[in-house]
Design a protein around this motif. Structure first.
Motif, PDB file in Angstrom:
ATOM      1  N   LEU A 259      26.493 -16.006  22.046  1.00  0.00           N
ATOM      2  CA  LEU A 259      26.492 -15.225  23.296  1.00  0.00           C
ATOM      3  C   LEU A 259      26.772 -13.754  22.992  1.00  0.00           C
ATOM      4  O   LEU A 259      26.225 -12.858  23.633  1.00  0.00           O
ATOM      5  N   ARG A 260      27.623 -13.531  21.994  1.00  0.00           N
ATOM      6  CA  ARG A 260      27.945 -12.139  21.625  1.00  0.00           C
ATOM      7  C   ARG A 260      26.729 -11.481  20.965  1.00  0.00           C
ATOM      8  O   ARG A 260      26.343 -10.373  21.337  1.00  0.00           O
ATOM      9  N   ARG A 262      23.539 -12.381  21.028  1.00  0.00           N
ATOM     10  CA  ARG A 262      22.301 -12.343  21.816  1.00  0.00           C
ATOM     11  C   ARG A 262      22.603 -12.012  23.277  1.00  0.00           C
ATOM     12  O   ARG A 262      22.056 -12.636  24.191  1.00  0.00           O
ATOM     13  N   GLY A 263      23.446 -11.012  23.460  1.00  0.00           N
ATOM     14  CA  GLY A 263      23.725 -10.531  24.820  1.00  0.00           C
ATOM     15  C   GLY A 263      22.448 -10.090  25.514  1.00  0.00           C
ATOM     16  O   GLY A 263      22.348 -10.133  26.746  1.00  0.00           O
ATOM     17  N   ASP A 264      21.439  -9.698  24.721  1.00  0.00           N
ATOM     18  CA  ASP A 264      20.166  -9.259  25.312  1.00  0.00           C
ATOM     19  C   ASP A 264      19.458 -10.397  26.055  1.00  0.00           C
ATOM     20  O   ASP A 264      18.572 -10.139  26.883  1.00  0.00           O
ATOM     21  N   LEU A 266      21.048 -12.689  27.940  1.00  0.00           N
ATOM     22  CA  LEU A 266      21.763 -13.146  29.144  1.00  0.00           C
ATOM     23  C   LEU A 266      20.941 -12.894  30.412  1.00  0.00           C
ATOM     24  O   LEU A 266      20.885 -13.766  31.294  1.00  0.00           O
ATOM     25  N   ASP A 300      36.133 -11.370  20.789  1.00  0.00           N
ATOM     26  CA  ASP A 300      34.760 -11.807  21.109  1.00  0.00           C
ATOM     27  C   ASP A 300      34.740 -12.570  22.433  1.00  0.00           C
ATOM     28  O   ASP A 300      33.828 -12.407  23.249  1.00  0.00           O
ATOM     29  N   ASN A 303      35.017 -10.147  25.264  1.00  0.00           N
ATOM     30  CA  ASN A 303      33.769  -9.400  25.469  1.00  0.00           C
ATOM     31  C   ASN A 303      32.684 -10.275  26.085  1.00  0.00           C
ATOM     32  O   ASN A 303      31.940  -9.839  26.968  1.00  0.00           O
ATOM     33  N   VAL A 304      32.606 -11.511  25.635  1.00  0.00           N
ATOM     34  CA  VAL A 304      31.594 -12.419  26.192  1.00  0.00           C
ATOM     35  C   VAL A 304      31.917 -12.738  27.654  1.00  0.00           C
ATOM     36  O   VAL A 304      31.017 -12.749  28.506  1.00  0.00           O
ATOM     37  N   ALA A 307      30.798  -9.849  29.620  1.00  0.00           N
ATOM     38  CA  ALA A 307      29.333  -9.717  29.659  1.00  0.00           C
ATOM     39  C   ALA A 307      28.720 -10.753  30.614  1.00  0.00           C
ATOM     40  O   ALA A 307      27.805 -10.437  31.385  1.00  0.00           O
ATOM     41  N   LEU A 308      29.241 -11.977  30.562  1.00  0.00           N
ATOM     42  CA  LEU A 308      28.729 -13.012  31.468  1.00  0.00           C
ATOM     43  C   LEU A 308      29.021 -12.628  32.914  1.00  0.00           C
ATOM     44  O   LEU A 308      28.183 -12.775  33.811  1.00  0.00           O
ATOM     45  N   GLU A 311      26.776 -10.022  34.177  1.00  0.00           N
ATOM     46  CA  GLU A 311      25.421 -10.528  34.402  1.00  0.00           C
ATOM     47  C   GLU A 311      25.374 -11.507  35.574  1.00  0.00           C
ATOM     48  O   GLU A 311      24.299 -11.945  35.981  1.00  0.00           O
TER      49      GLU A 311
END
Ligand code: SF4
Length: 463
Positions: A259-260, A262-264, A266, A300, A303-304, A307-308, A311
């Motif tokens: 997930l970290r 390949r944040g692109d 999400l 991590d 941050n994930v 990011a989730l 999104e």
């Protein structure tokens, strides 16, 4: 007429088992008459077992393997003539035990080829090999075919997805891959796949999703150990699924490291209908994470999670808070991090009580501070029991299991249970840390069981 085969599943986390539907397709394709039984949602049917040439029991996880014991005994009693096979991820890990219970053949890893070979050998050619001739574990690439779900209980009988609005959805289940590229020390996939993963072709996955939508599925659980082992494969599939079924939602399991990195991807998940991302966080303590070889750090995870959140993808983190390295302070640190990251509303309370499971073949036994407190393999429990060097941690674990069970029974909220757990774990007393503003809970599946749960007597009584 072909030979008669019975495929039995004892439990697959509340899902209609891909592990029966896939081999059923292979065997029917070879002319076998296949009957399927899922004992998680239906009663054992002795009729087909009595008439079978080959009976194969599917054991994808720990609880399923425990439940397989009485099933094997019943099969042997009803039909001592039938060849008995046990297959699935946990089969090879527990091969010795399963043979003692009456299994003639044990198949782990990519099992369809082995099952088909077994059918040809013992049913079509009538051979009675003195020893197993199919490989115990195979990770060879297979030519998958569309799973055949004929005869399985309807999807309505399985776990539902519950959305924050209260709406419930009928759930289907498929897999885009098996195995895993990674070597996390505590993971049962590792001793079988040893860093390999195998993909199910796109068209096969699409056809399986299509047949389940036609059977009423409104949501699909992709049951891959890790959906982003092959991110291009996975995202091609969800794009195609979404194009064909724009109203269908889905959930996936993806490791923090993926997930970290390949944040692109999400936004792709969100746009194609993903409503829940499960990830095995396991711990916030970097020293514990290093011992588990998880490939991520506490930072991590933070941050994930952010990011989730950004999104709009609901996060379902899972944990193993009770390990031989857990301290009382460390446990409180775990609770504090949940509060700080505003995860309390999203974490199922059972996660406060999960205890490290040491199945046969666990890489964790390579570590002296695990091997030492671990006992010999317990053939009834199907794991190496272990005691914490500090008995207060084992007591706390027992207390919390009772506390969470009772709190859920009487309907306490997740925030109330979090506070209860904090007070039980905090020897000096004191209030739990303040929680950020409440969030609506993420969607969840109505499946109360977890991999390390003990089977209930009710399951055995179905026999
Ligand atoms: S990433 Fe997940 S499936 Fe893969 S080895 Fe680690 S725990 Fe197991």
């Amino acid at each position: 007429m072909g030979g008669r085969v019975v495929l039995i599943s004892t439990y697959e986390l509340g899902r209609q088992p891909f592990g029966l539907a896939s081999p059923a397709a292979w065997l029917r394709g070879a002319g076998a008459t296949v009957s399927v039984q899922d004992l998680a949602v239906s009663a054992f049917d002795p009729g087909p077992v009595c008439a079978a040439d080959l009976v194969a029991v599917f054991v994808p996880m720990h609880t399923a393997t425990k439940l397989a014991g009485p099933v094997l005994a019943k099969v042997k009693e009803l039909n001592p003539r039938a060849h008995v096979c046990v297959f699935g991820l946990y089969a090879a890990l527990n091969a010795e035990h399963l043979r003692r219970l009456g299994a003639d053949t044990v198949l782990g890893g990519e099992f369809e080829t082995g099952l088909l070979g077994l059918y040809r050998q013992v049913v079509e050619r009538g051979e009675r090999p003195a020893h197993q001739t199919q490989p115990l574990v195979s990770t060879e690439r297979q030519a998958f075919t569309t799973p055949d779900r004929t005869g399985l209980p309807p999807l309505e009988k399985y776990a539902r997805l519950v959305l924050p609005s209260g709406e419930t959805r009928v759930v289907g289940h498929t897999e885009t891959s098996r195995g895993c590229r990674h070597l996390c020390r505590h993971c049962p996939v590792v001793p079988v796949y040893n860093g390999r993963f195998r993909v199910v072709p796109e068209d096969v996955v699409l056809a399986d999703v299509r047949q389940q939508v036609n059977a009423g599925a409104q949501h699909i659980t992709f049951g891959d150990p890790d959906f982003f082992n092959g991110p291009a494969h996975a995202t091609r599939i969800v794009r195609r699924v979404h194009e064909e079924f724009p109203a269908l939602s889905y959930d996936v399991t993806i490791k923090i490291e993926h997930l970290r990195r390949r944040g692109d991807l999400l936004p792709v998940l969100r746009r194609t209908g993903c409503v829940l991302v499960t990830s095995a966080v396991e711990a916030f303590d970097d020293a514990v994470l290093a011992r588990l070889d998880k490939g991520h750090t506490r930072l991590d995870v933070e941050n994930v999670a952010r990011a989730l959140d950004a999104e709009g993808l609901p996060f379902n983190p899972t944990f193993v808070p009770f390990t031989p390295w857990t301290t009382l302070d460390g446990y409180l640190g775990f609770l504090s991090e949940l509060a700080r990251l505003n995860l309390v509303d999203g974490v199922s309370p059972v996660q406060y009580t999960i205890r490290l499971l040491l199945p046969a073949g666990s890489r964790l036994l390579e570590l002296p501070d695990v091997a030492e407190p671990a006992g010999a393999f317990d053939a009834t429990a199907l794991y190496h029991p272990w005691r914490h060097p500090d008995p207060r941690l084992d007591r706390l674990h027992g207390d919390l299991v009772a506390l969470v069970t009772e709190a859920q029974r009487v309907g306490r909220t997740r925030r109330e249970i979090f506070a209860d757990v904090w007070r039980a774990a905090c020897p000096a007393g004191g209030d739990p840390p303040p929680l950020p503003p409440r969030r609506s809970p993420p969607p969840h599946l109505t499946e109360p069981w977890y991999c390390c749960a003990e089977p209930t007597e009710e399951q055995f009584f179905r026999l």
